[in-house]
Design an enzyme around this catalytic site. Sequence first.
Site, mmCIF file in Angstrom:
data_model
loop_
_atom_site.group_PDB
_atom_site.id
_atom_site.type_symbol
_atom_site.label_atom_id
_atom_site.label_comp_id
_atom_site.label_asym_id
_atom_site.label_seq_id
_atom_site.Cartn_x
_atom_site.Cartn_y
_atom_site.Cartn_z
ATOM 1 N N GLY A 1 0.993 -5.101 1.675
ATOM 2 C CA GLY A 1 -0.279 -4.607 0.321
ATOM 3 C C GLY A 1 0.499 -5.746 -1.018
ATOM 4 O O GLY A 1 -0.777 -6.486 -1.614
ATOM 5 N N LEU B 1 0.607 -1.314 -0.117
ATOM 6 C CA LEU B 1 0.099 -0.165 -0.495
ATOM 7 C C LEU B 1 1.025 1.119 -0.364
ATOM 8 O O LEU B 1 2.174 1.270 0.552
ATOM 9 C CB LEU B 1 -1.026 0.266 1.134
ATOM 10 N N ASN C 1 4.642 -7.681 6.756
ATOM 11 C CA ASN C 1 4.931 -7.399 7.517
ATOM 12 C C ASN C 1 4.910 -6.305 8.287
ATOM 13 O O ASN C 1 5.359 -5.098 9.331
ATOM 14 C CB ASN C 1 6.763 -6.518 6.772
ATOM 15 N N GLU C 2 4.097 -5.498 8.431
ATOM 16 C CA GLU C 2 2.692 -4.544 8.599
ATOM 17 C C GLU C 2 3.554 -3.788 10.327
ATOM 18 O O GLU C 2 3.807 -3.055 10.777
ATOM 19 C CB GLU C 2 1.344 -5.171 8.990
HETATM 20 C C1 LIG Z 1 -8.112 -2.157 14.768
HETATM 21 C C2 LIG Z 1 -8.050 -1.970 13.180
HETATM 22 C C3 LIG Z 1 -7.481 -2.025 12.206
HETATM 23 C C4 LIG Z 1 -7.950 -1.949 10.876
HETATM 24 C C5 LIG Z 1 -6.159 -1.974 9.800
HETATM 25 C C6 LIG Z 1 -5.621 -0.413 10.074
HETATM 26 C C7 LIG Z 1 -4.373 -0.776 9.535
HETATM 27 C C8 LIG Z 1 -3.634 -0.605 8.820
HETATM 28 C C9 LIG Z 1 -3.643 -1.698 7.856
HETATM 29 C C10 LIG Z 1 -2.536 -1.101 7.001
HETATM 30 C C11 LIG Z 1 -1.642 -2.415 6.368
HETATM 31 C C12 LIG Z 1 -0.340 -2.039 5.236
HETATM 32 C C13 LIG Z 1 -0.259 -2.244 4.465
HETATM 33 C C14 LIG Z 1 0.831 -2.387 3.326
HETATM 34 O O1 LIG Z 1 1.314 -2.192 2.446
HETATM 35 S S1 LIG Z 1 2.036 -0.924 4.311
HETATM 36 C C15 LIG Z 1 3.186 -0.551 3.107
HETATM 37 C C16 LIG Z 1 4.256 -2.195 3.443
HETATM 38 N N1 LIG Z 1 5.137 -1.665 2.319
HETATM 39 C C17 LIG Z 1 6.616 -1.619 3.083
HETATM 40 O O2 LIG Z 1 7.310 -1.906 4.014
HETATM 41 C C18 LIG Z 1 7.956 -1.607 1.920
HETATM 42 C C19 LIG Z 1 8.476 0.033 1.942
HETATM 43 N N2 LIG Z 1 9.052 0.107 0.773
HETATM 44 C C20 LIG Z 1 10.895 -0.948 0.984
HETATM 45 O O3 LIG Z 1 11.360 -1.142 1.594
HETATM 46 C C21 LIG Z 1 11.783 -0.543 -0.015
HETATM 47 O O4 LIG Z 1 11.090 0.841 -1.220
HETATM 48 C C22 LIG Z 1 11.653 -1.294 -1.023
HETATM 49 C C23 LIG Z 1 10.473 -1.945 -1.796
HETATM 50 C C24 LIG Z 1 12.687 -2.257 -0.469
HETATM 51 C C25 LIG Z 1 12.709 -0.864 -2.464
HETATM 52 O O5 LIG Z 1 13.321 -0.357 -2.090
HETATM 53 P P1 LIG Z 1 14.444 0.671 -2.889
HETATM 54 O O6 LIG Z 1 13.928 -0.218 -4.348
HETATM 55 O O7 LIG Z 1 15.652 0.597 -2.430
HETATM 56 O O8 LIG Z 1 13.530 1.946 -3.286
HETATM 57 P P2 LIG Z 1 13.477 2.799 -2.204
HETATM 58 O O9 LIG Z 1 13.161 2.340 -0.597
HETATM 59 O O10 LIG Z 1 14.787 3.852 -2.506
HETATM 60 O O11 LIG Z 1 12.474 3.268 -2.296
HETATM 61 C C26 LIG Z 1 11.654 4.371 -3.521
HETATM 62 C C27 LIG Z 1 10.550 5.541 -3.411
HETATM 63 O O12 LIG Z 1 9.627 4.838 -2.729
HETATM 64 C C28 LIG Z 1 9.411 5.212 -1.794
HETATM 65 N N3 LIG Z 1 8.588 3.825 -1.512
HETATM 66 C C29 LIG Z 1 8.973 3.124 -1.394
HETATM 67 N N4 LIG Z 1 7.819 2.156 -0.313
HETATM 68 C C30 LIG Z 1 6.613 2.469 -0.307
HETATM 69 C C31 LIG Z 1 5.445 2.396 0.432
HETATM 70 N N5 LIG Z 1 4.680 1.536 0.256
HETATM 71 N N6 LIG Z 1 4.474 3.525 -0.039
HETATM 72 C C32 LIG Z 1 4.916 4.689 -0.688
HETATM 73 N N7 LIG Z 1 6.398 5.404 -0.819
HETATM 74 C C33 LIG Z 1 6.920 4.228 -0.947
HETATM 75 C C34 LIG Z 1 10.522 5.393 -0.910
HETATM 76 O O13 LIG Z 1 10.205 6.299 0.258
HETATM 77 C C35 LIG Z 1 11.511 5.820 -1.986
HETATM 78 O O14 LIG Z 1 10.642 7.804 -2.134
HETATM 79 P P3 LIG Z 1 11.644 8.792 -2.597
HETATM 80 O O15 LIG Z 1 11.999 8.629 -3.659
HETATM 81 O O16 LIG Z 1 10.679 9.555 -2.214
HETATM 82 O O17 LIG Z 1 11.948 8.464 -1.395
#
Ligand SMILES: CCCCC/C=C\CCCC/C=C/C(=O)SCCNC(=O)CCNC(=O)[C@H](O)C(C)(C)COP(=O)(O)OP(=O)(O)OC[C@H]1O[C@@H](n2cnc3c(N)ncnc32)[C@H](O)[C@@H]1OP(=O)(O)O
Length: 300
Positions: free
Chosen positions: A151, A106, A175-176
């Site tokens: 996500g 997400l 990994n949330e």
């Molecule tokens: C009580 C009731 C409760 C109800 C439920 C409540 C709550 C919440 C539920 C929410 C469920 C959530 C689900 C999710 O999916 S949360 C997202 C999880 N994702 C991650 O943890 C991944 C994060 N990203 C990374 O680890 C890395 O970016 C990578 C995917 C391994 C890629 O690495 P790399 O190639 O080195 O790229 P960068 O890290 O440099 O990233 C490039 C740019 O992209 C931005 N980025 C990365 N991931 C995300 C993301 N998920 N969302 C938005 N943006 C993201 C990163 O910040 C960099 O941005 P920049 O260039 O501007 O610095």
Amino acid sequence: MALTVGLRPLTRALLRPWARVPGAALGRPAAGSGDGVRCFGSPRVLVEPDPAAGVAVMKMRNPPVNSLSLEFLTELLISLEKLENDKTFRGIIITSDCPGIFSAGLDLLEMYGRDPAHCAEYWKAVQELWLRVYLSNLVVIGAINGISPAGGCLLSLSCDYRVLANNPKYAIGLNETLLGIIAPFWFKDVLVNTIGHRAAERALQLGFLFPPSDALQVGIVDQVVPEDQVQSTARSVMAQWLAIPDHARQLTKNLVRKPTADRLLQQRDADIQNFVRFISRDSIQKSLHVYLEKLKQKKG
Ligand SMILES: CCCCC/C=C\CCCC/C=C/C(=O)SCCNC(=O)CCNC(=O)[C@H](O)C(C)(C)COP(=O)(O)OP(=O)(O)OC[C@H]1O[C@@H](n2cnc3c(N)ncnc32)[C@H](O)[C@@H]1OP(=O)(O)O
């Protein structure tokens, strides 16, 4: 399946579904298709149809990391709906056009610093995508050619079959907790259905991201193959699944998946409200801030 997309008219109007994809669509026939069959799609979703096989390859391309933003979710939904309603297609392969990344999950920027109305609209789209993939009448195969946390993992888990490229960087899992947030009950349900209760309990609490060998062992993916064989393996698995008569396979899929989907369908609005309440908490916004900063710092 009658699902409403339920997104703001403005969001939808901004998109140009089924626009020819620049470059990709400029006269390049889809791989494996006969002359005259063209790639189509939208800016972030490239669809390569192979009508002869009844299969479409859907490539996600929302660089840099295929994060599931509202616009991207909307485009994915529109593509899926279109393929679902086109009798030419019996199966789709979901894969990524972003090297090394299947989907970063997400889009955190859709949940950080946003007002409740935006969060609600976003969550509705997340629910919608899950329901559409999870309950699709088509055979859905994930050709997972990159890392797929949270996500991204949910999207993979919603496929009928998962082929993962054998690269130690391509970890998969919910990994949330590592972000200081929690996987919603329907994410949890799908993981439990896939790897069993005990394994899911550990994986969810510890926020495990499984590298390919562990992923195969725990059963979160069905097959791990060399990176250059992911697409061809997905195609041959698809052929096996398409050998089954559609009506029998679809009814069986529904029998197995409907109870899980129904749990959300019966409380979609409450789930949206829970999400909005949870994500709006100061402590959760702080966790997201810290996590986003960590992602930035990682770059150096
Ligand atoms: C009580 C009731 C409760 C109800 C439920 C409540 C709550 C919440 C539920 C929410 C469920 C959530 C689900 C999710 O999916 S949360 C997202 C999880 N994702 C991650 O943890 C991944 C994060 N990203 C990374 O680890 C890395 O970016 C990578 C995917 C391994 C890629 O690495 P790399 O190639 O080195 O790229 P960068 O890290 O440099 O990233 C490039 C740019 O992209 C931005 N980025 C990365 N991931 C995300 C993301 N998920 N969302 C938005 N943006 C993201 C990163 O910040 C960099 O941005 P920049 O260039 O501007 O610095």
